[in-house]
Scaffold this motif. Structure first.
Motif, PDB file in Angstrom:
ATOM      1  N   GLU A  92       5.726  18.632  28.155  1.00  0.00           N
ATOM      2  CA  GLU A  92       4.978  19.126  27.000  1.00  0.00           C
ATOM      3  C   GLU A  92       3.862  18.173  26.589  1.00  0.00           C
ATOM      4  N   ARG A  93       3.797  17.001  27.248  1.00  0.00           N
ATOM      5  CA  ARG A  93       2.765  16.008  26.969  1.00  0.00           C
ATOM      6  C   ARG A  93       2.015  15.673  28.252  1.00  0.00           C
ATOM      7  N   GLY A  94       0.754  16.097  28.313  1.00  0.00           N
ATOM      8  CA  GLY A  94      -0.086  15.751  29.455  1.00  0.00           C
ATOM      9  C   GLY A  94      -0.834  14.469  29.183  1.00  0.00           C
ATOM     10  N   VAL A  95      -0.915  13.584  30.185  1.00  0.00           N
ATOM     11  CA  VAL A  95      -1.555  12.280  30.022  1.00  0.00           C
ATOM     12  C   VAL A  95      -2.711  12.169  31.015  1.00  0.00           C
ATOM     13  N   ILE A  96      -3.873  11.734  30.513  1.00  0.00           N
ATOM     14  CA  ILE A  96      -5.061  11.567  31.345  1.00  0.00           C
ATOM     15  C   ILE A  96      -5.606  10.169  31.103  1.00  0.00           C
ATOM     16  N   PHE A  97      -5.754   9.399  32.192  1.00  0.00           N
ATOM     17  CA  PHE A  97      -6.210   8.021  32.097  1.00  0.00           C
ATOM     18  C   PHE A  97      -7.660   7.909  32.567  1.00  0.00           C
ATOM     19  N   GLN A  98      -8.236   6.724  32.391  1.00  0.00           N
ATOM     20  CA  GLN A  98      -9.609   6.478  32.836  1.00  0.00           C
ATOM     21  C   GLN A  98      -9.704   6.576  34.353  1.00  0.00           C
ATOM     22  N   GLN A  99      -8.703   6.046  35.059  1.00  0.00           N
ATOM     23  CA  GLN A  99      -8.663   6.182  36.511  1.00  0.00           C
ATOM     24  C   GLN A  99      -8.154   7.588  36.843  1.00  0.00           C
ATOM     25  N   TYR A 100      -8.821   8.246  37.766  1.00  0.00           N
ATOM     26  CA  TYR A 100      -8.540   9.660  37.997  1.00  0.00           C
ATOM     27  C   TYR A 100      -7.175   9.890  38.620  1.00  0.00           C
ATOM     28  N   LYS A 148     -13.153  12.640  47.695  1.00  0.00           N
ATOM     29  CA  LYS A 148     -14.233  11.751  48.146  1.00  0.00           C
ATOM     30  C   LYS A 148     -15.594  12.420  48.109  1.00  0.00           C
ATOM     31  N   THR A 149     -15.624  13.745  48.048  1.00  0.00           N
ATOM     32  CA  THR A 149     -16.895  14.471  48.012  1.00  0.00           C
ATOM     33  C   THR A 149     -17.350  14.773  46.584  1.00  0.00           C
ATOM     34  N   LEU A 150     -16.549  14.394  45.594  1.00  0.00           N
ATOM     35  CA  LEU A 150     -16.836  14.732  44.207  1.00  0.00           C
ATOM     36  C   LEU A 150     -17.485  13.561  43.472  1.00  0.00           C
ATOM     37  N   SER A 151     -18.293  13.881  42.465  1.00  0.00           N
ATOM     38  CA  SER A 151     -18.823  12.855  41.570  1.00  0.00           C
ATOM     39  C   SER A 151     -17.717  12.376  40.639  1.00  0.00           C
ATOM     40  N   GLY A 152     -17.992  11.270  39.922  1.00  0.00           N
ATOM     41  CA  GLY A 152     -17.003  10.765  38.988  1.00  0.00           C
ATOM     42  C   GLY A 152     -16.642  11.771  37.913  1.00  0.00           C
ATOM     43  N   MET A 154     -16.791  15.038  38.130  1.00  0.00           N
ATOM     44  CA  MET A 154     -16.002  16.122  38.719  1.00  0.00           C
ATOM     45  C   MET A 154     -14.563  15.671  38.960  1.00  0.00           C
ATOM     46  N   LYS A 155     -14.380  14.427  39.381  1.00  0.00           N
ATOM     47  CA  LYS A 155     -13.011  13.916  39.556  1.00  0.00           C
ATOM     48  C   LYS A 155     -12.254  13.934  38.234  1.00  0.00           C
ATOM     49  N   GLN A 156     -12.938  13.564  37.138  1.00  0.00           N
ATOM     50  CA  GLN A 156     -12.251  13.564  35.857  1.00  0.00           C
ATOM     51  C   GLN A 156     -11.957  14.979  35.393  1.00  0.00           C
ATOM     52  N   ARG A 157     -12.847  15.921  35.687  1.00  0.00           N
ATOM     53  CA  ARG A 157     -12.559  17.324  35.363  1.00  0.00           C
ATOM     54  C   ARG A 157     -11.351  17.822  36.145  1.00  0.00           C
ATOM     55  N   CYS A 158     -11.219  17.359  37.391  1.00  0.00           N
ATOM     56  CA  CYS A 158     -10.049  17.714  38.186  1.00  0.00           C
ATOM     57  C   CYS A 158      -8.778  17.170  37.541  1.00  0.00           C
ATOM     58  N   ALA A 159      -8.845  15.920  37.054  1.00  0.00           N
ATOM     59  CA  ALA A 159      -7.682  15.328  36.389  1.00  0.00           C
ATOM     60  C   ALA A 159      -7.324  16.097  35.123  1.00  0.00           C
ATOM     61  N   ILE A 160      -8.338  16.544  34.391  1.00  0.00           N
ATOM     62  CA  ILE A 160      -8.081  17.335  33.184  1.00  0.00           C
ATOM     63  C   ILE A 160      -7.463  18.677  33.556  1.00  0.00           C
ATOM     64  N   ALA A 161      -7.977  19.307  34.608  1.00  0.00           N
ATOM     65  CA  ALA A 161      -7.402  20.577  35.059  1.00  0.00           C
ATOM     66  C   ALA A 161      -5.945  20.411  35.463  1.00  0.00           C
ATOM     67  N   PRO A 176     -10.792   8.534  28.968  1.00  0.00           N
ATOM     68  CA  PRO A 176     -10.997   9.264  30.220  1.00  0.00           C
ATOM     69  C   PRO A 176     -12.424   9.261  30.717  1.00  0.00           C
ATOM     70  N   PHE A 177     -13.406   9.023  29.831  1.00  0.00           N
ATOM     71  CA  PHE A 177     -14.807   9.055  30.235  1.00  0.00           C
ATOM     72  C   PHE A 177     -15.424   7.655  30.274  1.00  0.00           C
ATOM     73  N   GLY A 178     -14.608   6.639  30.148  1.00  0.00           N
ATOM     74  CA  GLY A 178     -15.112   5.279  30.002  1.00  0.00           C
ATOM     75  C   GLY A 178     -15.888   4.749  31.189  1.00  0.00           C
ATOM     76  N   ALA A 179     -15.587   5.237  32.404  1.00  0.00           N
ATOM     77  CA  ALA A 179     -16.241   4.713  33.600  1.00  0.00           C
ATOM     78  C   ALA A 179     -17.452   5.540  34.027  1.00  0.00           C
ATOM     79  N   LEU A 180     -17.830   6.529  33.228  1.00  0.00           N
ATOM     80  CA  LEU A 180     -18.898   7.445  33.624  1.00  0.00           C
ATOM     81  C   LEU A 180     -20.238   7.034  33.022  1.00  0.00           C
ATOM     82  N   ASP A 181     -21.317   7.487  33.664  1.00  0.00           N
ATOM     83  CA  ASP A 181     -22.641   7.221  33.112  1.00  0.00           C
ATOM     84  C   ASP A 181     -22.839   8.030  31.831  1.00  0.00           C
ATOM     85  N   ALA A 182     -23.847   7.640  31.037  1.00  0.00           N
ATOM     86  CA  ALA A 182     -24.020   8.197  29.702  1.00  0.00           C
ATOM     87  C   ALA A 182     -24.216   9.712  29.715  1.00  0.00           C
TER      88      ALA A 182
END
Length: 273
Positions: A92-100, A148-152, A154-161, A176-182
């Motif tokens: 019942e608790r989903g966890v998403i970290f900065q690393q995908y 490996k073919t995804l941008s950062g 997109m990888k985070q969106r995959c983790a959220i999905a 979750p967005f800490g490592a991404l460009d502005a």
């Protein structure tokens, strides 16, 4: 006894509390003694509320989230979800970290479906839920792509999905967005709010970015460090959906400046106010 949530007495505080921290203390052993990461923290997060947590480094933000996730236990006090004591991780608790934390040998679909394989769902239902979650974050055209073919972003969106696929009632997000460009970061903030508006969940979102904290949240919890405790809670009285115009508005600037001042101009513990 449940492995994730145990029964507890009804929690005081707000009647709609989804998550409750009750006088929580968390210490860690260190050479010559112990370090207090959190000191008597009490906080209620409402049903379907979006709360962000900000504060200086070492204030216990991630520890707070890990306690709610059941990844660590409080030294004293308790953490409740729906009035039940957290005693470990739970679906019942989903966890998403900065690393995908994506499996590089699995496609986007495979990564999103992975968590569902731990359930009793039939294969066709797992596939349906995975496809639905992938569509929710706008990755349908990349369902068969490897990480490996995804941008950062997109990888985070995959983790959220992947988190959404198991249909959690609570989302716990640690920078979750800490490592991404502005630019990507702003785009994913809008994507996350769009997803949240359609699939209302209780969200606790840890960030170092004051603008991000204000843009996303209904309330911003400002932490103070050494030892970690709640310094202030600031209401964000801005309407949803949040927009670029709102981000540039004087009212947003006023709240942002209030949060900034609360984070970076705190009176050190033990000093006169």
């Amino acid at each position: 006894m449940s492995t994730d949530l145990d029964r507890a007495d009804p929690a005081p505080g707000r009647a709609d509390a989804k998550i409750s921290f009750r006088d929580v203390v968390r210490t860690f052993p260190m050479k010559g003694g112990e370090f207090t990461a959190l000191d008597r923290v009490s906080l209620d997060v409402g049903e379907r509320e979006f709360v962000t947590v900000v504060g200086p480094s070492g204030c216990g933000k991630s520890t707070l989230l890990n306690l709610a996730a059941g990844l660590v236990e409080p030294t004293s006090g308790e953490v409740l979800v729906d009035g039940r004591r957290v005693a470990g991780p739970g679906p019942e608790r989903g966890v998403i970290f900065q690393q995908y934390a994506l499996f590089p040998w699995l496609t986007v679909r495979g990564n999103v479906e992975f968590g569902l394989k731990l359930t009793s769902l039939a294969a066709d239902e797992r596939r349906r839920r995975a496809e639905q979650a992938i569509d929710l974050v706008g990755l349908s055209d990349f369902a068969d792509a490897l990480p490996k073919t995804l941008s950062g972003g997109m990888k985070q969106r995959c983790a959220i999905a992947r988190a959404y696929a198991v249909d959690p009632e609570v989302l716990l997000m640690d920078e979750p967005f800490g490592a991404l460009d502005a630019l990507t970061r702003v785009q994913l903030q809008d994507q996350l709010l769009d997803t949240w508006s359609r699939r209302k969940r209780t969200v606790v979102f840890i960030t170092h970015d004051v603008d991000e904290a204000v843009y996303l949240a209904r309330r911003v919890v400002v932490m103070a460090a050494r030892p970690g405790r709640i310094h202030r809670i600031i209401d964000v009285d801005l309407p949803y959906p949040r927009t670029e115009e709102l981000r540039l508005s004087p009212e947003f600037a006023r709240i942002r400046n209030e949060v900034w001042h609360s984070v970076y101009h705190q009176t050190p513990a033990g000093s006169a106010a």
